[in-house]
Scaffold this active site. Structure first.
Site, PDB file in Angstrom:
ATOM      1  N   HIS A  53       0.978  -1.081  -0.181  1.00  0.00           N
ATOM      2  CA  HIS A  53      -0.143   0.054   0.211  1.00  0.00           C
ATOM      3  C   HIS A  53       0.764   1.380   0.125  1.00  0.00           C
ATOM      4  CE1 HIS A  53      -3.823  -2.484   1.990  1.00  0.00           C
ATOM      5  NE2 HIS A  53      -3.275  -2.452   0.966  1.00  0.00           N
ATOM      6  N   GLU A  55       0.901   3.550   1.223  1.00  0.00           N
ATOM      7  CA  GLU A  55       1.268   4.435   2.914  1.00  0.00           C
ATOM      8  C   GLU A  55       2.589   3.770   3.424  1.00  0.00           C
ATOM      9  OE1 GLU A  55      -2.773   4.630   3.026  1.00  0.00           O
ATOM     10  OE2 GLU A  55      -1.679   3.698   2.062  1.00  0.00           O
ATOM     11  N   CYS A  83      -6.195   1.595   5.289  1.00  0.00           N
ATOM     12  CA  CYS A  83      -6.502   0.599   5.958  1.00  0.00           C
ATOM     13  C   CYS A  83      -6.217   0.450   7.655  1.00  0.00           C
ATOM     14  CB  CYS A  83      -6.241  -0.348   5.256  1.00  0.00           C
ATOM     15  SG  CYS A  83      -4.062  -1.020   5.079  1.00  0.00           S
TER      16      CYS A  83
END
Length: 157
Positions: A53, A55, A83
């Site tokens: 992801h 991030e 998330c």
């Protein structure tokens, strides 16, 4: 344009690079001392890595660039509310601020398999000191999902 909007626009451009590369529409930027320390878009499909992801990749890159896992002097800008996995990485890296645009519900509406747990709930349950700044450039960030869906081969996961 204030600083948060400026850096979110940068994260949006990073997400667009990901879309152009056949990835999903998420981008993140880590800022420390007014400078870009790291930037990343999702690479889940390209790396065949469910943890790829934006991030997490940005936190990893920032830690390498700064030579530390303590990113307490930094802010992470994400085009979408992270998330739980990404929020955990942000918490463990001790980032001081998290600024995000679209919400988890926006990602779910676009067909992504997101856990419907807000960052506010995660922050409260975990006792995290991260300052949350939601809805920064939310319309533009949520618009990334439509841009991505119009692309050549959008793949949800």
């Amino acid at each position: 344009m204030d600083a948060d909007a400026k850096w979110m626009q940068h994260a949006i451009e990073i997400a667009r690079r990901g879309i152009a590369a056949g990835q999903s529409p998420f981008g993140a930027v880590v800022i420390c001392g007014g400078e870009v320390v790291a930037e990343a878009h999702n690479a889940v499909l390209a790396e065949t890595d469910p943890t790829g992801h934006a991030e997490v990749r940005a936190v990893r890159a920032a830690s390498r660039a700064l030579g530390t896992i303590d990113l307490s002097q930094c802010t992470l800008y994400s085009t979408c509310e992270p998330c739980p996995m990404c929020f955990g990485a942000i918490h463990w890296a001790r980032l001081s601020r998290l600024v995000f645009g679209a919400r988890i519900d926006d990602a779910r509406a676009a067909g992504f398999n997101e856990l419907a747990v807000s960052n506010e709930t995660l922050r409260e349950l975990g006792g995290s000191g991260i300052a949350l700044v939601p809805d920064c450039e939310r319309s533009a960030c949520a618009g990334l999902f439509a841009e991505w869906a119009r692309g050549p081969a959008p793949r949800r996961y």
